[in-house]
Scaffold this motif. Structure first.
Motif, mmCIF file in Angstrom:
data_model
loop_
_atom_site.group_PDB
_atom_site.id
_atom_site.type_symbol
_atom_site.label_atom_id
_atom_site.label_comp_id
_atom_site.label_asym_id
_atom_site.label_seq_id
_atom_site.Cartn_x
_atom_site.Cartn_y
_atom_site.Cartn_z
ATOM 1 N N UNK A 231 84.526 -20.263 6.725
ATOM 2 C CA UNK A 231 84.264 -21.606 6.666
ATOM 3 C C UNK A 231 83.466 -22.313 7.076
ATOM 4 N N UNK A 232 84.792 -22.899 8.657
ATOM 5 C CA UNK A 232 84.924 -23.277 9.639
ATOM 6 C C UNK A 232 83.153 -22.581 10.844
ATOM 7 N N UNK A 233 82.522 -21.715 10.752
ATOM 8 C CA UNK A 233 81.889 -21.389 11.752
ATOM 9 C C UNK A 233 80.462 -21.313 11.101
ATOM 10 N N UNK A 234 80.650 -21.252 9.866
ATOM 11 C CA UNK A 234 79.369 -20.818 9.086
ATOM 12 C C UNK A 234 78.301 -22.227 9.687
ATOM 13 N N UNK B 163 82.503 -11.887 9.752
ATOM 14 C CA UNK B 163 82.947 -13.328 10.823
ATOM 15 C C UNK B 163 81.304 -13.878 11.444
ATOM 16 N N UNK B 164 80.639 -13.179 11.977
ATOM 17 C CA UNK B 164 79.922 -13.824 12.872
ATOM 18 C C UNK B 164 78.444 -13.234 12.044
ATOM 19 N N UNK B 165 78.671 -12.563 10.972
ATOM 20 C CA UNK B 165 77.671 -11.990 10.377
ATOM 21 C C UNK B 165 76.797 -12.981 9.685
ATOM 22 N N UNK B 166 75.639 -13.509 9.975
ATOM 23 C CA UNK B 166 74.333 -14.524 9.252
ATOM 24 C C UNK B 166 73.458 -14.019 8.624
ATOM 25 N N UNK B 167 73.719 -14.071 7.089
ATOM 26 C CA UNK B 167 72.507 -13.132 6.517
ATOM 27 C C UNK B 167 71.587 -14.902 5.899
ATOM 28 N N UNK B 168 71.700 -16.054 5.863
ATOM 29 C CA UNK B 168 70.935 -16.376 5.633
ATOM 30 C C UNK B 168 71.460 -18.031 5.322
ATOM 31 N N UNK B 169 70.339 -18.813 5.430
ATOM 32 C CA UNK B 169 70.951 -20.238 4.720
ATOM 33 C C UNK B 169 71.632 -20.468 3.780
ATOM 34 N N UNK B 170 70.440 -19.983 2.869
ATOM 35 C CA UNK B 170 70.570 -20.785 1.388
ATOM 36 C C UNK B 170 71.925 -19.689 0.715
ATOM 37 N N UNK B 171 71.287 -19.226 -0.797
ATOM 38 C CA UNK B 171 72.485 -18.761 -1.744
ATOM 39 C C UNK B 171 73.055 -17.165 -0.976
ATOM 40 N N UNK B 172 71.897 -16.596 -0.111
ATOM 41 C CA UNK B 172 72.471 -14.943 0.053
ATOM 42 C C UNK B 172 72.976 -15.239 1.561
ATOM 43 N N UNK B 173 73.326 -16.430 1.954
ATOM 44 C CA UNK B 173 74.308 -16.835 2.957
ATOM 45 C C UNK B 173 75.510 -16.535 2.574
ATOM 46 N N UNK C 239 75.393 -22.836 7.415
ATOM 47 C CA UNK C 239 75.071 -22.746 5.831
ATOM 48 C C UNK C 239 75.766 -24.140 5.456
ATOM 49 N N UNK C 240 76.746 -24.624 6.668
ATOM 50 C CA UNK C 240 76.946 -26.242 6.727
ATOM 51 C C UNK C 240 76.111 -27.261 7.180
ATOM 52 N N UNK C 241 74.508 -26.766 7.265
ATOM 53 C CA UNK C 241 74.000 -28.090 7.611
ATOM 54 C C UNK C 241 72.896 -27.855 6.296
ATOM 55 N N UNK C 242 73.071 -26.305 6.254
ATOM 56 C CA UNK C 242 72.015 -25.896 5.120
ATOM 57 C C UNK C 242 72.674 -26.849 3.340
ATOM 58 N N UNK C 243 73.740 -26.769 3.397
ATOM 59 C CA UNK C 243 75.027 -27.764 2.482
ATOM 60 C C UNK C 243 74.803 -29.748 2.710
ATOM 61 N N UNK C 244 74.582 -29.711 3.466
ATOM 62 C CA UNK C 244 74.852 -31.044 3.571
ATOM 63 C C UNK C 244 73.127 -31.594 3.744
ATOM 64 N N UNK D 42 82.115 -31.172 3.809
ATOM 65 C CA UNK D 42 82.022 -32.643 3.164
ATOM 66 C C UNK D 42 81.995 -32.672 1.674
ATOM 67 N N UNK D 43 82.702 -32.131 0.980
ATOM 68 C CA UNK D 43 81.546 -31.888 -0.106
ATOM 69 C C UNK D 43 81.932 -33.031 -0.877
ATOM 70 N N UNK D 44 81.997 -34.201 -0.815
ATOM 71 C CA UNK D 44 81.876 -35.928 -2.515
ATOM 72 C C UNK D 44 80.505 -35.862 -1.268
#
Length: 917
Positions: free
Chosen positions: A433-436, A384-394, A439-444, A507-509
């Motif tokens: 999903x909540x703590x990432x 859960x705490x692991x951060x492996x990147x901000x893109x697809x590898x995340x 990844x959320x910032x990269x997605x938005x 907020x995927x929409x």
């Protein structure tokens, strides 16, 4: 090159796992053959078996080929027979030191108590006592191990001898220590009674550490050989440690594990850790688990897993790579399940930890279950705490958590002790999903407004939905194959909750568009509907599992409607879904639909009040507003007609929402009517004394209705009604307080039109603002059985106070007209108040006589006394001449008449029945 290194790592990892599998299969066959021999020996010694039957049984035992087959053997030997077997045979595994239950055996009530409990106070006390007595041995082992490590370090610093020679000397030094330990053990023994006790373990343990250091230095410092030979050598050393630990005891095994864990840190290579070291720590974990699997030294398994988790974390923090860390954590979970029970397919005995907690069973989970659970908690937390990147590898941690949940659901279905383990990675996936946040910032940042024109949206959220759907599918299969309700709960929650969390936090929409994201939700809703049908068919009729699936489908449909429809349409659609849930409960007897009713009512309440709420109701076309609010009320009252008996809480929720929706609509209609279309030419009456009361009245009605219904309710339903009544009463009280205070016409300036009194005397806005609420409180308060007697009395007193305020303001209006905010008081007005007070005293005396109430009689005399005080202290100062004479004459005659009436009332009450207080 990276692919080649990854392949080498995979091969290196597969070697120890393959050897462990061979050990497991061979040990199971040998254990069964040894058990058969011991049992037959016991029967032969007791004269219960002939040579022919013994030969037949032995032949049957030797023909065992399948791991799951079990020979039909005579009854187990007695404890005396087992004790007669030599200690050497027992130590080598020919015969168990004590009978161990089969992994296929059914769990017993005390199964958890027959397994070792590692973290116990007596264990720590024993360890502390041993260290006090034998600390020299521990220091000696540490010193010898460091000697081997620093031998290599010294060669590096001084440049002595070529690198291959340095490594060879380190390995030879370790081998010499091991040989010395074996020579001491064979020559003088290693028993606790011998003078050389613990010395063989000290020498052999230090030798293992020295060999580990030499082999590691040859790879990391000098690059003498590649990954394959490195880990082949490390595996051979680990196998040697297992063999020596088997013979010498847990002390040596612990030395080997700790030394192997510290070797990468003690040998400075001058570079960052590599991903190969992950396999090193997995090998350490497998070694410790294998030792415990055969010798039943439980604390060795705990030590091995702690060292492995710590080592993996340190390697990741040192730069060995987050992806390798994630895969290693999953591999560690698999090792912690396979090796302790020596079975490729888990068959851990129950009950599970969750079942023990829920049912309050007075047993412990078996040790392998506790071991797997503790390691899974640590691995899940790290993932859960692991951060492996901000893109697809995340996405790798998400896939690993989902894959781990799927693996445990399918692979461990025959292990009742592990039935609750899939909950952990599934919950970890949702938490991720909540703590990432990265990844959320990269997605938005890929929002439609921020992307280049005609550029496709990323697949991130779609892949996450697929991963959540995989958990749901695996859990559904597990439940359909006899897994029970827990997998069904995971199946009906994993994907829907994941979609809801994605909606609230990701907020995927904004990236996919509302239509495409709604299609995701509808696709999952269709899957949940299909799952509900499958569960219903499997159960023979709709039951709890199908009810949960229907709830999930309804929730996903509601989300899709939220994304696609307008405010009024969405409110009506949610109301229809609420009615559908009630109809399903009535048709199939599904009490779980009550959960959806309660949640749906809360969502509808939020929509009617907050989002879009009252602001939307003030601006939208009135027909749409009326349709939304009345539609909710109609759905609620229709649901009350369809709701099966015994659904107390859903009934209270539907009834409360059905009453609140019309109240809100009336509130909106009144407010819209009092606000002018053009603020420059019209008057806003919402803050007038009568406007505030009009808006507060529906809430007062709602509060009274809920209080009245609460009197006939009990339990949670009663408290729900009381809570709603309190909220509505506070809103109504706020409006009343404003009408009595700042908006009171008594404090209004002549220039303020909202301070004017409208209507005919006694039938004006004063009666609307104060008279009618006062009458309602006086006559309705006694009927609110939910309130205590003192509370009802307080409400009646408030009603009387409002009536008095209304009477005073009406008298003032008779003298001053529509504007009563003047600072003066007319003499006639003062006398009018006096006459009114005298009349009130007379009425109270009359009621005291009629009711035979001493309390009313005292109240009447108190009013008369207050009237006298008013006349002498206030009225007299403003009167003069004949007016003063007539006033006091009239007052005297009135008081005389009232005194006579009071005396007559006392006598009448004395002659009759006893007065009532």
């Amino acid at each position: 090159m990276d692919a080649m290194i990854g392949l080498m790592v995979l091969v290196a990892l597969s070697l120890p796992v393959g050897v462990i599998v061979l050990f497991i299969l061979q040990a199971r066959l040998r254990r069964r053959l040894a058990s058969a021999e011991a049992r037959l020996a016991a029967l032969e010694a007791a004269g219960l078996a002939s040579p022919a039957s013994i030969a037949a049984a032995l032949a049957q035992a030797e023909e065992v080929t399948a791991p799951d087959s079990e020979p039909d053997l005579p009854e187990a030997p007695s404890a005396e027979t087992i004790a007669a077997v030599s200690p050497w045979e027992r130590a080598m595994g020919r015969v168990a030191a004590e009978p161990l239950p089969s992994v296929e055996a059914a769990p017993t009530a005390d199964a958890g108590q027959n397994r070792p409990i590692v973290l116990r106070a007596d264990r720590f006390a024993a360890l502390a006592g041993w260290l006090r007595e034998n600390w020299v041995y521990a220091v000696s082992a540490l010193s010898l191990a460091l000697a081997g490590v620093f031998f290599v370090q010294y060669g590096v610093e001084k440049g002595l001898l070529p690198p291959p020679v340095r490594v060879a000397l380190a390995v030879l030094f370790g081998a010499a220590l091991i040989g010395a330990g074996e020579w001491v053990r064979r020559r003088w023994g290693d028993d606790t009674s011998a003078a050389t006790a613990y010395l063989p373990s000290v020498f052999s343990g230090a030798g293992i550490v020295a060999i580990f250091a030499g082999v590691t230095a040859g790879r990391l410092m000098y690059g003498l050989y590649g990954p394959g030979p490195t880990f082949a050598g490390l595996f051979a050393i680990s196998a040697l440690a297992v063999w020596l630990g088997w013979r010498h005891g847990p002390f040596l095994a612990a030395i080997g594990l700790v030394g192997a864990s510290g070797a990468p840190f003690l040998v400075e290579g001058g570079s960052a850790p590599t991903a190969l070291l992950y396999a090193h720590y997995l090998l350490i974990a497998a070694t410790g688990l294998a030792i415990d699997a055969w010798r039943r030294w439980a604390w060795i398994s705990v030590l091995a897993l702690v060292l492995a988790q710590l080592g993996l974390w340190l390697m990741a923090m040192g730069g060995a790579g987050m992806a390798g860390w994630g895969w290693s954590l999953v591999s560690l979970v698999v090792l912690s399940i396979i090796i302790p029970e020596r079975a490729l397919i888990p068959r851990h005995e129950g009950p599970s930890t969750l079942r023990i907690l829920v049912k309050l069973l007075k047993v412990w989970p078996t040790f392998p279950v506790r071991l797997a659970l503790g390691n899974l908690v640590a691995s899940t937390l790290f993932l859960v705490l692991l951060v492996s990147g901000w893109g697809t590898e995340g996405l790798l941690p998400f896939f690993l958590l989902a894959g781990l949940a799927v693996l445990l659901l399918i692979w461990a279905e025959r292990a009742p002790g592990l039935e609750d383990l899939p909950l952990l990675p599934a919950a970890g996936f949702l938490a991720k999903l909540v703590l990432a946040t990265g990844q959320i910032h990269a997605w938005q940042s890929q929002a439609i407004d921020l992307r280049a024109p005609e550029s496709p949206a990323p697949w991130t959220v779609s892949l996450l939905v697929v991963a959540a759907g995989a958990i749901t599918l695996a859990a559904a299969l597990r439940s359909l194959r006899g897994g029970g309700l827990l997998p069904a709960l995971i199946a009906t929650l994993a994907a829907p909750v994941a979609v809801l969390l994605l909606e609230f936090f990701w907020v995927p929409s904004v990236v996919l568009g509302a239509g495409l994201w709604a299609a995701h939700a509808m696709a999952l809703a269709a899957g949940m509907t299909l799952l509900a049908a499958v569960f219903a068919k499997a159960d023979g009729q709709p039951g709890r599992r199908s009810a949960w699936a229907v709830l999930s489908a309804l929730s996903l449909i509601a989300l899709a409607l939220f994304l696609l429809t307008t405010a009024a349409a969405l409110t009506l659609a949610l109301a229809v879904l609420l009615l559908v849930a009630v109809a399903l409960d009535r048709r199939f007897t599904l009490p779980e639909m009550g959960w959806f009713v309660q949640v749906g009512a809360a969502v509808l309440s939020w929509r009617l009040v907050a989002d879009p709420g009252l602001d939307w109701g003030m601006q939208a076309p009135l027909p749409q507003v009326a349709l939304a609010y009345l539609g909710v009320a109609a759905a609620c009252f229709a649901g009350l007609r369809l709701l099966p008996a015994g659904r107390a809480l859903p009934k209270a929720v539907l009834e409360s929402l059905g009453l609140a929706a019309p109240v809100l609509l009336v509130n909106l209609v009144l407010t819209r009517a009092m606000i002018p279309d053009d603020p420059n030419t019209g008057i806003d009456w919402t803050m007038s004394h009568w406007g505030l009361i009009l808006n507060a009245t529906p809430w007062a009605v709602l509060a009274g209705t809920q209080l009245w219904r609460a009197g006939a309710s009990a339990g949670l339903t009663r408290w729900l009604r009381l809570g709603l009544a309190s909220v509505a009463a506070l809103i109504a009280l706020g409006g009343l307080a404003m009408a009595l205070g700042p908006a009171n016409p008594l404090f209004a300036w002549s220039e303020d039109p909202t301070g004017r009194i409208l209507g005919l005397p006694l039938l004006d806005t004063l009666a609307l603002a104060y008279g009618l609420p006062g009458l309602a409180l006086v006559f309705l308060a006694p009927r609110l059985a939910a309130l205590p007697a003192r509370g009802r009395l307080v409400l009646r007193g408030a009603g009387v106070a409002l009536l008095l305020i209304w009477a005073v303001l009406e008298i003032r209006r008779l003298w001053w007209g529509d504007w009563i905010g003047a600072p003066d008081v007319m003499q006639g007005e003062l006398y009018s108040y006096t006459l009114a007070m005298l009349a009130l005293g007379a009425v109270l005396l009359w009621q005291a006589l009629a009711r035979r109430s001493l309390r009313l009689q005292r109240l009447a005399m108190a009013v008369i006394a207050l009237t006298v005080a008013k006349v002498f202290l206030w009225d007299a100062s403003g009167l003069s001449g004949l007016t003063r004479v007539l006033s006091f004459a009239g007052l005297g005659l009135s008081l005389a008449g009232l005194a006579w009436l009071n005396r007559w009332a006392r006598g009448a009450m004395a002659e009759g029945s006893e007065p009532r207080d």
